[in-house]
Design an enzyme around this catalytic site. Structure first.
Site, PDB file in Angstrom:
ATOM      1  N   GLU A 102       0.826  -1.210   0.000  1.00  0.00           N
ATOM      2  CA  GLU A 102       0.000   0.000   0.000  1.00  0.00           C
ATOM      3  C   GLU A 102       0.863   1.263   0.000  1.00  0.00           C
ATOM      4  O   GLU A 102       0.538   2.250  -0.667  1.00  0.00           O
ATOM      5  CB  GLU A 102      -0.936   0.010   1.212  1.00  0.00           C
ATOM      6  CG  GLU A 102      -1.953  -1.122   1.249  1.00  0.00           C
ATOM      7  CD  GLU A 102      -3.071  -0.965   0.242  1.00  0.00           C
ATOM      8  OE1 GLU A 102      -3.075   0.027  -0.509  1.00  0.00           O
ATOM      9  OE2 GLU A 102      -3.951  -1.838   0.204  1.00  0.00           O
ATOM     10  N   ARG A 162       0.617   3.777  -3.236  1.00  0.00           N
ATOM     11  CA  ARG A 162      -0.040   5.054  -2.932  1.00  0.00           C
ATOM     12  C   ARG A 162       0.965   6.185  -2.722  1.00  0.00           C
ATOM     13  O   ARG A 162       0.878   7.233  -3.360  1.00  0.00           O
ATOM     14  CB  ARG A 162      -0.935   4.910  -1.704  1.00  0.00           C
ATOM     15  CG  ARG A 162      -2.025   3.865  -1.846  1.00  0.00           C
ATOM     16  CD  ARG A 162      -3.033   3.970  -0.726  1.00  0.00           C
ATOM     17  NE  ARG A 162      -3.840   2.752  -0.591  1.00  0.00           N
ATOM     18  CZ  ARG A 162      -5.074   2.732  -0.105  1.00  0.00           C
ATOM     19  NH1 ARG A 162      -5.655   3.852   0.283  1.00  0.00           N
ATOM     20  NH2 ARG A 162      -5.742   1.601  -0.004  1.00  0.00           N
ATOM     21  N   ASP A 194      -5.386  -9.947  -7.821  1.00  0.00           N
ATOM     22  CA  ASP A 194      -5.703  -9.095  -8.963  1.00  0.00           C
ATOM     23  C   ASP A 194      -4.512  -8.445  -9.661  1.00  0.00           C
ATOM     24  O   ASP A 194      -4.269  -8.665 -10.847  1.00  0.00           O
ATOM     25  CB  ASP A 194      -6.720  -8.028  -8.551  1.00  0.00           C
ATOM     26  CG  ASP A 194      -6.314  -7.271  -7.286  1.00  0.00           C
ATOM     27  OD1 ASP A 194      -5.276  -7.596  -6.679  1.00  0.00           O
ATOM     28  OD2 ASP A 194      -7.053  -6.340  -6.896  1.00  0.00           O
ATOM     29  N   GLU A 198     -12.468   0.338  -9.768  1.00  0.00           N
ATOM     30  CA  GLU A 198     -12.140  -0.610 -10.835  1.00  0.00           C
ATOM     31  C   GLU A 198     -13.079  -0.541 -12.039  1.00  0.00           C
ATOM     32  O   GLU A 198     -12.627  -0.655 -13.194  1.00  0.00           O
ATOM     33  CB  GLU A 198     -12.110  -2.035 -10.276  1.00  0.00           C
ATOM     34  CG  GLU A 198     -10.917  -2.331  -9.408  1.00  0.00           C
ATOM     35  CD  GLU A 198     -11.021  -1.717  -8.017  1.00  0.00           C
ATOM     36  OE1 GLU A 198      -9.961  -1.495  -7.381  1.00  0.00           O
ATOM     37  OE2 GLU A 198     -12.162  -1.453  -7.563  1.00  0.00           O
ATOM     38  N   THR A 257      -1.530   0.718 -10.322  1.00  0.00           N
ATOM     39  CA  THR A 257      -2.780   0.166  -9.795  1.00  0.00           C
ATOM     40  C   THR A 257      -3.498   1.121  -8.858  1.00  0.00           C
ATOM     41  O   THR A 257      -4.625   0.853  -8.456  1.00  0.00           O
ATOM     42  CB  THR A 257      -2.509  -1.186  -9.100  1.00  0.00           C
ATOM     43  OG1 THR A 257      -3.723  -1.920  -8.974  1.00  0.00           O
ATOM     44  CG2 THR A 257      -1.853  -0.974  -7.739  1.00  0.00           C
TER      45      THR A 257
END
Length: 712
Positions: free
Chosen positions: A271, A275, A420, A593, A681
């Protein structure tokens, strides 16, 4: 006058005015329209009477004195749209608590500044919808004038801060304010900017510098003692794209003066990379390559702050590198950024998430390219070799991997959580280095064949295409479960087919194949299924997880299937039997998404329906996630009831991803062309680049059989 009977003495006056000021040909309809409006208002008055409620302005109406008011006016007015076709579920939104902010906002908005809509009315006669446009505009304008006149000249006496809760005429007028067939996409994009500024300004007002924002309670929470910049850094490149210079300035000042990673704090390796590291690198790229966006003198060439974002990114990356100091090279799930220490996961026997370990490569490769520090590249790319050396069947990987020895834990295979973005980053690594690393294209192609073979099936009775899960491995049963996260796949498949070109351009190339054709068909079908996840829910916002009704045994990928082209709005429609949402999965976390895939599908196919679906989705967010008292927007605990149940949390990806993708979806196609860049992503934007002499793939795949297993 009694406010509970506002039109009692004004009905005759209003209608007599009509007969003396409107051409006779329009009087009959206009009289009926005003009568219908008055009847609707009186009906809502009766509802309030029955509930013994006074006509006070609800809390979720924007403050008329708040400096944010001008922005709020646009958002509330532009979203007061009646979405016919949900039966009783939709109609509930016109009740006391549903959509009031939209209707009140409409009373005070400047209609000339609002976007136009394509929604058709559902409560008015077809004969009127067929009238010529000039007559429609004149009559609508006059009806609006009459009702506003009643409002201002006595209908509410001295109670102009009060409102009747259910006024369908306002929603209908907004829904029909479009002239012609062409949507105002520039105006719609501005509505997204306004939604962003509402969210950002609420955060800035109530929780500035905090890592979490709870918009209902108006509180912030830190993840680390000094803050990690979780919201500020994640949202930074969205503000740059939207050209919000003053807000970028404030964020940059905080990053310069207050953000320090020298803290004794455990953070998620994944994360924090996607991010924070991704956000800083994207801000660096945009501010240097597009200086006209949110221009600041501090980051001009030669200025003292020219490399602020890159310097912060390098400092953070050096700390995150500690996660890769495992026996196998697979990163630990967490890292203490102050102690430079990798930390195994606290569950799953210490195994890391496969997706998380393999969704760091775009960020560290780009940083290596910027800095010339090869170890960033080598550490990140080594992970891909370790994963691939497991020799999985048909390119489908279990969702956990041990950092100790690089072997997989369990057999659970899915393209949802923890699986994913492994697949997403295969094709994006290939594109990031300008197709100079064909190993990743080979792995992607193998994976997509495996998805078709093991995970694709069709629902009953309608025949929608889904990607299921194999929780007990490829020999186990197929679970008809799709996380919302899986909806990244339609756009990613389309991106893989064309490399970022439009479909029309790609078809002209000699390299276009029947497999490309089949893959685009699959992308379209999955996009349709993901949109159905939204249409199925009462709020028009998808659940976190959706289950589907499938045959036993599941139909193979080659089976014929003919899903309906449109989603019949009838609550008893046949297609609704194909979808199912469990009570524990009804939350909506503002996830990006589906709109992400809509963005890719629009850019690549040019099919306008993907833009229209996005606009409808955006309106649902505006109608159902707005927070009272200038709080911005919140995720939902229950998105399948109206009004929904709020979670009191704004996810950082609402600003970083969801609103960014809406903005890009409604933007001209030459903004961030897909064949020139790659998006991580977390929706952070990086350029494509050539590897040059310093960098190389550094590993080769071992020989495999037809199923993808390593030949020993």
């Amino acid at each position: 006058m009694n406010v509970r009977d506002p039109f009692g003495i004004h009905r005759k006056n209003a209608l007599s005015i009509l007969k003396t000021t409107v051409p006779r040909s329009a009087v009959n309809f206009t009289e009926r329209a005003v009568e219908a409006s008055i009847n609707a208002l009186e009906k809502s008055k009766k509802v309030v009477d029955d509930l013994d409620m006074s006509f006070t302005v609800p809390k979720n109406v924007p403050s008329f004195t708040n400096p944010q008011r001008i922005v709020e006016d646009h958002v509330w007015g532009s979203t007061a749209v009646a979405r016919g076709g949900k039966g009783s579920q939709t109609n509930k939104n016109t009740g006391i608590l549903g959509g009031v902010q939209d209707k009140v906002g409409s009373l005070f908005d400047d209609r000339n500044s609002l976007p136009m809509y394509k929604d058709k009315p559902y409560a008015y006669p077809p004969s009127y919808r067929a009238k010529p446009l000039w007559r429609r505009k004149r009559v609508i304008g006059f009806v609006l004038f009459v009702i506003l006149s009643l409002y201002y000249f006595g209908a509410f006496g001295h109670h102009r801060d009060t409102v009747i809760a259910s006024t369908p005429i306002w929603a209908w007028l907004a829904a029909n304010s479009e002239s012609g067939k062409t949507a105002d996409w520039s105006g719609r994009r501005e509505r997204v900017v306004e939604a962003f500024t509402l969210s950002w300004d609420a955060y800035e007002r109530y929780a500035w510098g905090y890592d979490e924002f709870h918009p209902i309670s108006k509180k912030g929470v830190q993840m680390a003692p000094g803050g990690m910049g979780w919201i500020i850094v994640d949202a930074l490149d969205t503000m740059i794209l939207m050209n919000l210079t003053s807000r970028v300035t404030h964020a940059r000042q905080w990053i310069s003066n207050s953000l320090s990673y020298d803290q004794d704090q455990d953070v998620s390796t994944f994360e924090t990379t996607i991010r924070m590291l991704g956000g800083l690198l994207s801000a660096h790229y945009l501010s240097n390559e597009f200086p006209e966006l949110a221009p600041l003198s501090d980051d001009d060439p030669g200025a003292p702050g020219e490399d602020l974002y890159l310097e912060k990114a390098k400092d953070l990356a050096d700390r995150l590198m500690s996660a890769f100091d495992s026996p196998s090279g697979v990163p630990y799930a967490s890292v203490n950024i102050g102690k430079y220490e990798g930390i195994p996961a606290h569950d799953e026997g210490g195994a890391s998430s496969t997706a998380e370990a393999t969704t760091l490569q775009l960020e560290f490769k780009y940083l290596a390219k910027l800095t010339g520090e090869k170890y960033f590249w080598d550490k990140a790319e080594k992970v891909m070799e370790v994963v691939d050396n497991n020799g999985v069947e048909d390119g489908l990987v279990p969702i956990y991997i041990y950092a100790t020895d690089g072997t997989f834990r369990g057999q659970n295979i899915r393209l949802g959580s923890r699986g994913d973005s492994y697949y997403e980053y295969l094709i994006k690594q290939y594109l990031q280095t300008n197709k100079q690393e064909p190993v990743y294209l080979e792995m992607w192609d193998e994976t997509l064949r495996g998805v078709r073979k093991h995970l694709i099936t069709y629902t009953e009775p309608s025949g929608f295409t889904i990607i299921g899960e194999r929780p007990d491995g490829l020999k186990g049963a197929l679970s008809p479960k799709m996380d919302h996260l899986v909806c990244f796949m339609p756009g990613t498949i389309a991106l893989a087919v064309t490399g970022g070109l439009t479909e029309a351009e790609a078809r002209k190339k000699s390299t276009w194949t029947k497999q490309n054709e089949a893959d685009m068909k699959l992308a379209r079908e999955l996009m349709h299924t993901c949109w159905g996840m939204y249409k199925w829910m009462a709020t028009g916002l998808a659940a976190e997880i959706t289950y589907f009704n499938i045959a036993n045994p599941p139909a193979p990928e080659s089976a014929p299937h003919h899903p309906p082209a449109e989603f019949d709005p009838d609550p008893e429609a046949e297609w609704r039997k194909d979808y199912s949402v469990h009570s524990m999965d009804v939350h909506n976390l503002q996830r990006p998404e589906t709109v992400e895939s809509l963005f890719y599908m629009w850019r690549i196919t040019g099919d306008i329906k993907y833009r229209e679906w996005g606009w409808e989705m955006f309106k649902s967010f505006m109608n159902h996630t707005a927070v009272p008292d200038g709080g911005g927007f919140s995720s939902l605990s229950n998105a399948n009831k109206v009004p929904p149940v709020m979670r009191d949390n704004m996810e950082s990806f609402w600003l970083a991803e969801t609103l960014k993708y809406f903005y890009l979806l409604f933007s001209p196609n030459d903004l961030l062309p897909l064949d020139k860049m790659v998006i991580n992503t977390e929706a952070h934007i990086f350029p494509r680049f050539d590897m040059g002499q310093l960098f190389s793939t550094g590993w080769k795949r071992k020989p495999r059989d037809a199923d993808g297993k390593i030949i020993k």
